[in-house]
Write an enzyme that holds these catalytic residues in place. Structure first.
Site, PDB file in Angstrom:
ATOM      1  NE  ARG A  28     -66.329  23.025 -56.400  1.00 16.78           N
ATOM      2  CZ  ARG A  28     -65.653  22.170 -55.691  1.00 16.78           C
ATOM      3  NH1 ARG A  28     -65.890  22.150 -54.532  1.00 16.78           N
ATOM      4  NH2 ARG A  28     -64.832  21.494 -56.295  1.00 16.78           N
ATOM      5  CD1 TRP A  76     -60.627  30.488 -60.382  1.00 15.62           C
ATOM      6  CD2 TRP A  76     -59.532  28.751 -61.505  1.00 15.62           C
ATOM      7  NE1 TRP A  76     -59.294  30.778 -60.026  1.00 15.62           N
ATOM      8  CE2 TRP A  76     -58.500  29.777 -60.761  1.00 15.62           C
ATOM      9  CE3 TRP A  76     -58.921  27.554 -62.158  1.00 15.62           C
ATOM     10  CZ2 TRP A  76     -57.282  29.656 -60.808  1.00 15.62           C
ATOM     11  CZ3 TRP A  76     -57.446  27.591 -62.133  1.00 15.62           C
ATOM     12  CH2 TRP A  76     -56.653  28.676 -61.580  1.00 15.62           C
ATOM     13  CG  ASN A 102     -63.617  21.493 -61.627  1.00 19.99           C
ATOM     14  OD1 ASN A 102     -62.695  21.979 -62.149  1.00 19.99           O
ATOM     15  ND2 ASN A 102     -63.640  20.810 -60.386  1.00 19.99           N
ATOM     16  CD  GLU A 488     -53.366  31.547 -42.793  1.00 24.80           C
ATOM     17  OE1 GLU A 488     -52.644  31.298 -43.666  1.00 24.80           O
ATOM     18  OE2 GLU A 488     -54.824  31.747 -43.066  1.00 24.80           O
ATOM     19  CE  LYS A 492     -56.685  33.516 -45.197  1.00 26.19           C
ATOM     20  NZ  LYS A 492     -55.814  32.357 -45.143  1.00 26.19           N
ATOM     21  CD  GLU A 495     -56.214  33.670 -49.387  1.00 19.03           C
ATOM     22  OE1 GLU A 495     -56.129  33.350 -48.134  1.00 19.03           O
ATOM     23  OE2 GLU A 495     -56.372  32.984 -50.268  1.00 19.03           O
ATOM     24  CG  HIS A 511     -30.260  37.143 -41.791  1.00 20.07           C
ATOM     25  ND1 HIS A 511     -28.921  37.246 -41.416  1.00 20.07           N
ATOM     26  CD2 HIS A 511     -30.633  36.919 -40.713  1.00 20.07           C
ATOM     27  CE1 HIS A 511     -28.443  36.671 -40.172  1.00 20.07           C
ATOM     28  NE2 HIS A 511     -29.689  36.395 -39.772  1.00 20.07           N
TER      29      HIS A 511
HETATM   30  C1  AGP Z   1     -56.258  29.827 -48.018  1.00 20.36           C
HETATM   31  O1  AGP Z   1     -56.871  31.098 -47.763  1.00 20.36           O
HETATM   32  C2  AGP Z   1     -56.388  29.562 -49.729  1.00 20.36           C
HETATM   33  N1  AGP Z   1     -57.677  29.866 -49.949  1.00 20.36           N
HETATM   34  C3  AGP Z   1     -55.430  28.590 -50.068  1.00 20.36           C
HETATM   35  O2  AGP Z   1     -54.178  28.704 -49.760  1.00 20.36           O
HETATM   36  C4  AGP Z   1     -55.857  26.991 -49.582  1.00 20.36           C
HETATM   37  O3  AGP Z   1     -55.427  27.090 -48.182  1.00 20.36           O
HETATM   38  C5  AGP Z   1     -54.991  26.075 -50.303  1.00 20.36           C
HETATM   39  O4  AGP Z   1     -55.531  26.220 -51.548  1.00 20.36           O
HETATM   40  C6  AGP Z   1     -55.287  24.679 -49.718  1.00 20.36           C
HETATM   41  O5  AGP Z   1     -56.603  24.276 -49.810  1.00 20.36           O
HETATM   42  P1  AGP Z   1     -57.104  22.830 -48.935  1.00 20.36           P
HETATM   43  O6  AGP Z   1     -56.918  23.154 -47.610  1.00 20.36           O
HETATM   44  O7  AGP Z   1     -58.634  22.623 -49.350  1.00 20.36           O
HETATM   45  O8  AGP Z   1     -56.437  21.754 -49.372  1.00 20.36           O
END
Ligand code: AGP
Length: 613
Positions: A28, A76, A102, A488, A492, A495, A511
Site C-alpha cells: 500500500r 507513501w 494515512n 490497458e 501496464k 507503470e 491523425h
Molecule cells: C492499475 O494497474 C493501477 N494500479 C491503478 O490505475 C488503479 O487501477 C487505480 O488506482 C484504481 O484503483 P481501484 O481499482 O482500487 O479503484
C-alpha cells in the site's frame, strides 16, 4: 497509500505481529516505515526510510523494548520526501504520544503555525506530525485520550485514518477515520487495527469496519466506537473469509506474476456460479436487483480510475452493444469536479478493485446526490464503496497485491459482460436463446485463457520481450471493444517498466500518432474481428511501410501474418476477446519490466489504493 497496523494485547509481545502486518501492507505504500511501542519505560519509536527490511535491520541492531501495545506504519509520501524524520510514527511535544496517519491534513500549515506559536517544535516536514502535536496539546488541556483526539480532529480539515498510542500508566490506543479505511480485529490475544483486513487475518477473522467519522477506543478485550456526533455506536462484527495464503506469492517470483496466472481460476470464481444456462441469464444475487428495477435503467454512468476506468470503457461497448442502453464512462477525478448532470433513470456504476479510491468514492457520492441509483463492481467485500452503494457486484479475484492490476481487471471485464447480459435480459433486448449462447460462450472461455497462461506462451513472450525491451517506446493500438485493451496494455507497461507507452484507438493513428513510427518505436496492435479485422490489417501495413516494428496480438491470422512478431490468441466472440487479448499484454509488460530489473510489485511512486486525491 499508507499501511497502518496496531494492537493492544492482553498477553505476549506486539512487535512481531506488527512487523508481520506491515509486511502484508507494504504494497500500500513503501517509501519508509516505523513502529511505536508503549512499554514499561514509556514510548519507544523506531523508523527508517526505505523498504520494511531497513526497519527490520534497524530493530535487529537496536532491539525494541518488550511491549504489549504498539502502532506501525508503511508510508507513501504526500508531504516531505522519504526520510527517517518524515517516516511515521510521529510524536507530540510530551514524547508520550505517537501517531500514524494515512490521508492528507489539508489545513496543516495553518495548524502548524498556530502550534509553533505556542512553542511546539516540529521534527519533520509532514502534515501528520501536526496532528500528533494537536492531540498532545488537547490532552494537556485535560480529559481522556479519546476526548482529546475528538477535540483535535474537529480542528482538522482533510482525510485521515489515524492511530494514536499513548504511553501512560497503562498504554492507550485510539483510532479514527474520515476517508481512508480502518478496521478493528477482535482476537484472543487482544485487539488489533489495520488499514486493510489482510493485516488482521493472521490474528483474527472477526473484523469491524469503521465508518467515516468513527472514533474507536481500544481495550485489550474489545473496542468502544463513537460516531461523528460522539454517540456510542455498535458497528457490525463481520467474518473475513479471505485466505491469507491468497496474499502470498507462493512459488512465483512476484505477486503480479502469480496474479496473472490465477486468471483462469478468477474467471471461474467470478462467473461460473452466476451463469444460468437454463434461462439464458445471469444471477447477481448479492445485488438485490429486480427485473423491474433493471428494466427502469435508461442510462448508465460509469465512474472509475486507472485500470478500472479501462474496464469501464470495455463495459460501455458490451452494454451498448448487447443491452442497447447508453453508457457514459467518466474519469472519477474529472466527474467529481465537472458539475455534471444525471438524468432520471440513471444507474451510476463505480468500478474499483479496492473500493477505497478517493476520487471514485467522491464521484459515486456526487452521482447519488444528483439522484442516480448507485452500484459498484468491486473486489473487496468490506470496502467503503461496497458498504455505501445500493447494489454491489463482487469480483471474486481474491486479494490483489501487485500494484499493477491484472486479475481484478479481468474479473471486472467478466462482470461487465455478465451485467450486459443481465441488463439485456431484464429489458427484453436479449431473448433466452441469445442469452444461452452468451452464457455458454463465457463458460467455455476458460480453456482458451489457460492456453494463454501456458509455459509455451510464457517462453514466446519472453523471447519477444528480449527483442523489444530496449526500444524508445511503445504504441498500443486497438479498435472497438479492444481499444480499451490497448490503453490497458500501455498503462501496464508504463507503470511497471517506466518505459514510455501510449494507447490509442487504431483508427486514430493517421491523425497524429503515425508520426511517431520509426524503427525504435514498437507498435503492439490488437487484431480485430469481422470488418474491423481488415481495418486493423491496414493499420499494420501502414506501420510496416514506415519501418515500424509490429507485435500483433489476437485471433486474426491474416493480421498475425503481416506482423514482425505474432502472439496468437484463441478465437472467441468479439465481446469476450478483450479478456483473452489482455493476457499477453500483461505478460509482455511483466517480462519487459523483469528484464529491465524493475521492482514489479512495488513500482516507484505508485501505491495500490489511492485513498487520497
Ligand atoms: C492499475 O494497474 C493501477 N494500479 C491503478 O490505475 C488503479 O487501477 C487505480 O488506482 C484504481 O484503483 P481501484 O481499482 O482500487 O479503484
Amino acid at each position: 497509500m499508507c499501511g497502518i497496523v496496531g494492537a493492544l494485547l492482553n498477553r505476549g509481545q506486539v512487535l512481531a505481529g506488527m512487523i508481520e502486518g506491515l509486511r502484508v501492507l507494504e504494497y500500500r505504500g513503501y517509501d519508509s516505515s516505523g513502529v511505536a511501542l508503549a512499554g514499561s519505560d514509556g514510548l519507544a519509536i523506531a523508523k527508517c526510510a526505505g523498504r520494511l527490511e531497513a526497519l527490520e535491520c534497524h530493530l535487529e541492531a537496536s532491539p525494541a523494548p518488550p511491549a504489549r501495545a504498539g502502532i506501525g506504519h508503511t508510508r507513501w509520501a504526500t508531504h516531505g520526501p522519504a526520510t527517517d524524520r518524515n517516516a511515521h510514527p510521529h510524536k507530540d511535544g510530551t514524547g508520550r504520544l505517537a501517531l500514524v496517519h494515512n490521508g492528507i491534513i489539508e489545513n496543516y500549515l495553518e495548524l502548524r503555525a498556530e502550534l509553533a506559536e505556542q512553542g511546539h517544535e516540529f521534527l519533520s516536514e509532514t502534515d501528520s506530525e501536526v496532528c500528533a502535536h494537536l492531540i498532545g496539546r488537547e490532552l494537556e488541556l485535560g480529559g481522556t485520550l479519546v476526548e482529546a483526539v475528538a477535540r483535535a480532529l474537529k480542528l482538522v480539515r482533510g482525510y485521515y485514518a489515524i492511530a494514536v498510542l499513548y504511553a501512560g500508566d497503562e498504554p492507550e490506543l485510539v483510532c479514527a477515520r474520515q476517508g481512508p479505511p480502518l478496521c478493528v480485529g477482535l482476537a484472543r490475544d487482544g485487539t488489533w487495527i489495520g488499514s486493510d483486513v489482510l493485516a488482521l487475518i493472521p490474528h483474527t477473522r472477526d473484523v469491524i469496519y469503521l465508518e467515516d467519522g468513527d472514533l474507536a477506543e481500544l481495550s485489550t478485550s474489545g473496542v468502544v466506537v463513537r460516531d461523528a456526533t460522539g454517540a456510542l455506536v455498535e458497528r457490525e462484527l463481520q467474518r473475513v473469509d479471505w485466505d491469507v495464503n491468497d496474499a502470498s506469492k507462493g512459488s512465483y517470483a512476484h505477486h503480479m506474476q502469480k496474479e496473472i496466472h490465477e486468471q483462469a481460476d478468477v474467471l471461474a470464481r467470478t462467473a461460473f456460479h452466476r451463469l444460468d444456462e437454463e434461462h439464458g441469464d445471469v444471477r447477481f444475487d448479492e445485488s438485490g436487483w429486480s427485473d423491474a428495477e433493471l428494466s427502469g435503467v435508461s442510462r448508465i454512468k460509469i465512474v472509475a480510475c486507472g485500470t478500472a476506468w479501462h474496464a469501464g470503457l470495455v463495459a460501455r461497448y458490451m452494454i451498448e452493444g448487447l443491452a442497447r442502453i447508453p453508457v457514459e464512462v467518466e474519469y472519477a477525478s474529472e466527474f467529481r469536479y465537472r458539475q455534471p448532470l444525471c438524468e432520471p433513470g440513471t444507474l451510476a456504476v463505480a468500478i474499483s478493485q479496492s473500493g477505497e479510491t478517493a476520487d471514485t468514492l467522491a464521484a459515486l457520492r456526487l452521482a447519488a446526490d444528483l439522484g442516480a441509483r448507485t452500484a459498484c463492481i468491486c473486489n473487496v467485500a468490506g470496502s467503503t464503496m461496497v458498504r455505501e452503494v445500493q447494489s454491489h457486484i463482487l469480483t471474486q479475484a481474491g486479494p490483489e497485491i501487485g500494484v499493477a492490476s491484472t486479475k481484478a481487471f479481468v474479473a471486472q471485464v467478466v462482470v461487465a459482460y455478465m451485467l450486459a447480459v443481465r441488463l439485456g435480459r431484464a429489458q427484453g433486448v436479449i431473448d433466452a436463446e441469445q442469452g444461452r449462447r452468451l452464457v455458454r460462450d463465457l463458460r467455455l472461455l476458460r480453456p482458451g485463457l489457460e492456453r494463454l497462461l501456458s509455459d509455451e506462451m510464457v517462453q514466446k513472450i519472453q523471447a519477444i520481450s528480449q527483442r523489444h525491451k530496449g526500444v524508445k517506446g511503445f504504441l498500443f493500438l486497438g479498435r472497438g471493444v479492444n481499444f480499451p485493451i490497448a490503453l490497458e496494455g500501455a498503462l501496464k507497461l508504463k507503470e511497471i517498466s517506466y518505459m514510455h507507452a501510449e494507447g490509442y484507438a487504431a483508427g486514430e493513428m493517421k491523425h497524429g500518432p503515425i508520426a511517431m513510427i520509426e524503427a525504435w518505436m514498437t507498435s503492439v496492435v490488437i487484431t480485430g474481428h469481422g470488418a474491423m479485422a481488415e481495418k486493423v490489417r491496414s493499420n499494420i501495413e501502414q506501420i510496416r511501410a514506415r519501418g515500424g516494428p509490429v507485435i500483433a496480438v489476437g485471433a486474426d491470422q491474416a493480421s498475425l501474418n503481416l506482423a514482425d512478431e505474432a502472439i496468437e490468441v484463441p478465437a472467441s466472440s468479439v465481446w469476450l476477446s478483450p479478456i483473452l487479448n489482455v493476457i499477453p499484454l500483461q505478460m509482455l509488460s511483466y517480462e519487459i519490466a523483469r528484464m529491465r530489473g524493475c521492482d514489479i510489485d512495488k513500482p516507484r511512486n505508485l501505491a495500490k489504493s489511492v485513498t487520497v486525491e
